[in-house]
Enzyme design. Structure first.
Site, mmCIF file in Angstrom:
data_model
loop_
_atom_site.group_PDB
_atom_site.id
_atom_site.type_symbol
_atom_site.label_atom_id
_atom_site.label_comp_id
_atom_site.label_asym_id
_atom_site.label_seq_id
_atom_site.Cartn_x
_atom_site.Cartn_y
_atom_site.Cartn_z
ATOM 1 N N HIS A 4 1.267 -1.285 -0.309
ATOM 2 C CA HIS A 4 0.163 -0.188 -0.228
ATOM 3 C C HIS A 4 0.877 1.260 0.059
ATOM 4 O O HIS A 4 0.607 2.450 -0.450
ATOM 5 C CB HIS A 4 -0.757 0.237 1.044
ATOM 6 C CG HIS A 4 -1.961 -1.221 1.111
ATOM 7 N ND1 HIS A 4 -2.202 -2.205 1.306
ATOM 8 C CD2 HIS A 4 -3.350 -0.385 0.776
ATOM 9 C CE1 HIS A 4 -3.327 -2.925 0.789
ATOM 10 N NE2 HIS A 4 -4.474 -1.883 0.119
ATOM 11 N N GLY A 5 1.765 1.242 1.055
ATOM 12 C CA GLY A 5 3.180 2.497 0.569
ATOM 13 C C GLY A 5 4.099 2.233 1.601
ATOM 14 O O GLY A 5 4.128 0.888 2.057
#
Lengths: 479, 299
Positions: free
Chosen positions: A326-327
């Protein structure tokens, strides 16, 4: 190009007309049109990154062809690793370079070593996490001989860049989507109407619920030190609905748009907030990514077949990688870690496949046990989302500290009545449609058309009235 | 396909009808407002010789009717509380677009922070929202990203939740519509006010360049239309801000005049003429307006 933009409102009918009226008789031309339309759609954001998609597509297309011809296992392995390293290399550079440099420098500073930070001002190409996984799954499936590689370059380019799902999924498998490009698509009234209906519901989720929840969630999270525990809790709940409606709204629009062109994409969300435990939640949340990790990471690692330690190891790996996907931030990793903690007891007790059916399958309302389980699972999810939304770990911890303070029992200082009514309305509709692929799939279908159309009109009016002044991006674009 | 297209067209027609029905709320919105100054401007009913632009300091400190009575020039106060120079520029452009051009424009300044981004001075979009049934206003809202581009086509895209409330807005105790746009405060002077004597150097680095550009644009508009532009420095309950004046002087064109309140007038050091440290009360406003009248007549 954003789905919720005027540009897309013009773009979609143009492509639709060209697709069904101009290129209909020639399959290759129709696929070529989809490639061009997809590149225009993507290039609208930043045309320079088109080269990345084209390069990635050509590489995996060529590797697929070579894998098919190659008999030697070592050479096949080499080809597979080239694809994995190049694809993940791009992803790693654009998404994680700065994260690793910063953490590397900080780690060394703990030992008294000072290293200058050489971080780069890197723009994350929209959708790179999605199309990278899509092309990787193709190469892996060809390597495993689960899929015959395509010789049709145009179809392959269309598969990688198919505009409805290019930038934020669902992450389609070649086994499902690619063969659909080989066959002539026939227009079906029911499919197209169903597509329109799903697009409408997607817009409602995104514009009415997600964007309006975002307004309050941002206000509360960005000034978390100033609010009472009850307001902070409300902020976390708003974010919980924001992220779901934003992302599943995008998926609905993507799936609905695909149906307009005669394609069937896989369901990406199956009413996850009605889950009775975390295992069920993960079977219902971002299904295309969860199954990707299951098939290409969890199972190759041994899955849940080994001993207890292996099960624990694999569970942590898959959830941590999912968080990291996701990041590049520790907050996402902790979010993944928390979900692993939630999931493990169920796995070890062999209760992770208890709830395979839909909640209250044969009844209108859930029984007390199911309701309690749903609320508990929802509460755990809300708690985990705090880490996902927070700017940093310190922010998340302070936020949680703020929630569990005496002021938790006070009345929230922010009480957007209209929004709360809308969220309740939304939950009711989702509950009614929980047995379908999306909430309004069959809602009012057996009623008179006038009633059905009136309902759609109400949704449209709400979309307009509650829309923001500017076109709001989808959260998952940043992933 | 034919059936699909027919249904799409039918649904679009139905939507068009529903959309038109919602136009009622848009058209009703201006009627709910008691401050109709901007509406008068767009309706071409603001044909005045002198217009006054400014924030609350323009609204509170300048008695438009007094100027009209004394000079014989028809005068209207278009000062809006909390408005900034960008909003003043917009008002001036609007006046010129829909009305006969004024002879004089008096721009009342917010000494010290005219060009700064301060929370108290903004572009008053809230005054534009009720008038979004006017394309001119709607286009401005779109331009400034305060309205969706779809609102050019659909009434529904112009509607916000507030528009469903059909009740008229309450008229405030001081109704600007009955006093030539001025908002004169009859409140007695505040004896607790302390006169400020301190010197604070002006900080150029806090300026917003777009506000400087808007000031220049106002000057250019007035020059092109041969309108006399007068910049007005009203009194504060503190000594004159020479530091800001110095900066301001460097920004104005030679053809424009600056009117500064009489800094030697001891009444401006007496709290009984002030509502608060930045605004005069009725008595103070009448004194200051007299100064303005003399300045207008002096040319």
């Amino acid at each position: 190009m954003l789905f919720n933009s005027l540009d897309f409102a013009v773009f979609l009918p143009i492509v639709f007309v060209l697709y069904w009226f101009v290129t209909q008789k020639n399959l290759k031309l129709q696929n070529a049109l989809l490639v061009i339309a997809s590149y225009v759609f993507y290039g609208w954001w930043d045309w320079r990154f088109l080269f990345l998609i084209v390069f990635s597509s050509l590489l995996d297309y060529s590797i697929g062809v070579l894998l098919y011809k190659e008999e030697s296992l070592s050479k096949r392995k080499l080809l597979l690793w080239v694809s994995i390293l190049v694809n993940l290399g791009f992803l790693g550079f654009f998404k994680y370079y700065n994260f690793f440099v910063e953490n590397f420098v900080e780690a060394f500073s703990l030992f008294g070593q000072k290293i200058s930070k050489n971080t780069l001002n890197i723009i994350l190409p929209v959708g790179i996490s999605f199309y990278t996984f899509q092309t990787l799954s193709y190469t892996i499936d060809v390597y495993k001989k689960k899929l015959e590689p395509t010789k049709d370059l145009i179809s392959f380019l269309a598969f990688v860049s198919f505009f409805p799902q290019l930038v934020a999924g669902p992450i389609e498998r070649a086994t499902n989507l690619l063969p659909q490009f080989y066959k002539k698509r026939v227009f079906h009234y029911s499919k197209a109407v169903d597509g329109c209906r799903q697009i409408l519901w997607g817009f409602f989720k995104k514009i009415v619920i997600a964007d309006n929840c975002a307004h309050y969630a941002n206000q509360i999270f960005n000034n978390s030190g100033e609010y009472s525990g009850s307001t902070l809790l409300l902020g976390a709940v708003f974010f919980t609905f924001q992220i779901y409606c934003d992302f599943s709204g995008y998926s609905d629009i993507a799936i609905g748009t695909s149906r307009l062109f005669g394609f069937t994409l896989k369901q990406n969300f199956a009413f996850p907030y009605f889950s009775r435990d975390i295992a069920e939640f993960w079977r219902r949340w971002h299904i295309s990514l969860s199954t990707w990790f299951r098939d290409y990471l969890y199972i190759p690692l041994g899955g849940s077949r080994g001993g207890t330690l292996m099960k624990i190891r694999n569970t942590f790996i898959i959830f941590l990688v999912s968080g990291f996907w996701h990041g590049a931030n520790w907050t996402f990793i902790i979010w993944g870690f928390l979900n692993a903690l939630y999931f493990l007891p169920l796995l070890l007790a062999k209760k992770n496949r208890t709830h395979l059916n839909v909640v209250a399958q044969d009844t209108m309302l859930p029984n007390f046990k199911a309701l309690f389980s749903m609320l508990l699972t929802f509460g755990l999810t809300v708690f985990a989302w705090i880490f996902f939304r927070a700017e940093s770990l310190a922010h998340a911890l302070n936020y949680i500290k703020g929630v569990f303070s005496k002021s938790l029992l006070s009345l929230p200082s922010i009480r957007p009545t209209n929004l709360i009514v809308l969220v309740v309305f939304f939950i009711c509709i989702e509950w009614l449609g929980r047995r379908q692929k999306y909430a309004i799939e069959t809602l009012l279908l057996k009623r008179h058309r006038a009633l059905r159309w009136s309902f759609y009109m109400v949704l449209i009016v709400l979309i307009f009235v509650f829309s923001s002044n500017i076109e709001q991006e989808f959260i998952y674009f940043q992933f | 396909m034919k059936r699909f297209l027919i249904h799409i067209i039918l649904f679009a027609i139905l939507f068009f009808i529903v959309d038109r029905a919602f136009c009622f709320f848009i058209q009703n919105a201006p009627k709910k407002e008691y401050d109709k100054r901007l509406q008068y401007i767009i309706d071409g009913e603001m044909n005045k010789d002198i217009i006054i632009l400014g924030s609350s300091r323009g609204a509170n400190n300048v008695v438009a009717k007094q100027i009209e009575d004394s000079t014989g020039f028809s005068t209207y106060n278009l000062s809006y509380r909390g408005s900034d120079v960008s909003f003043h520029k917009f008002l001036l452009e609007s006046v010129l677009k829909f009305n006969k051009q004024p002879k004089k424009v008096m721009l009342v300044l917010d000494s010290g922070y005219e060009f700064n981004d301060v929370p108290t001075l903004n572009f008053r979009f809230d005054r534009l929202y009720p008038l979004k049934n006017y394309s001119y206003i709607n286009n401005k809202l779109i331009e400034d990203k305060k309205q969706n581009r779809l609102s050019k086509m659909f009434c529904l895209a112009r509607i916000k939740q507030k528009d469903f409330n059909l009740k008229a807005n309450k008229v405030l105790p001081i109704n600007v519509m009955t006093s030539h746009g001025s908002k004169i405060n009859s409140q007695k002077g505040d004896a607790t006010l302390v006169y400020g004597n301190g010197y604070k150097p002006y900080e150029i680095d806090k300026e917003n360049l777009s506000k400087i550009n808007d000031l220049e644009a106002i000057q250019n508009i007035c020059k092109e239309n041969e309108i006399e532009l007068i910049f007005v420095f009203p009194p504060n309950f503190k000594s004159f801000d020479g530091s800001f004046y110095e900066r301001f002087s460097s920004l104005i064109k030679k053809e424009n005049r600056i009117m500064i309140y009489d800094t030697m007038d001891v009444r401006y050091t007496d709290s009984k003429y002030f509502r608060d440290e930045s605004h005069l009360n009725k008595k103070g406003a009448e004194i200051f307006t007299n100064e303005m009248i003399q300045f207008i007549n002096s040319k």
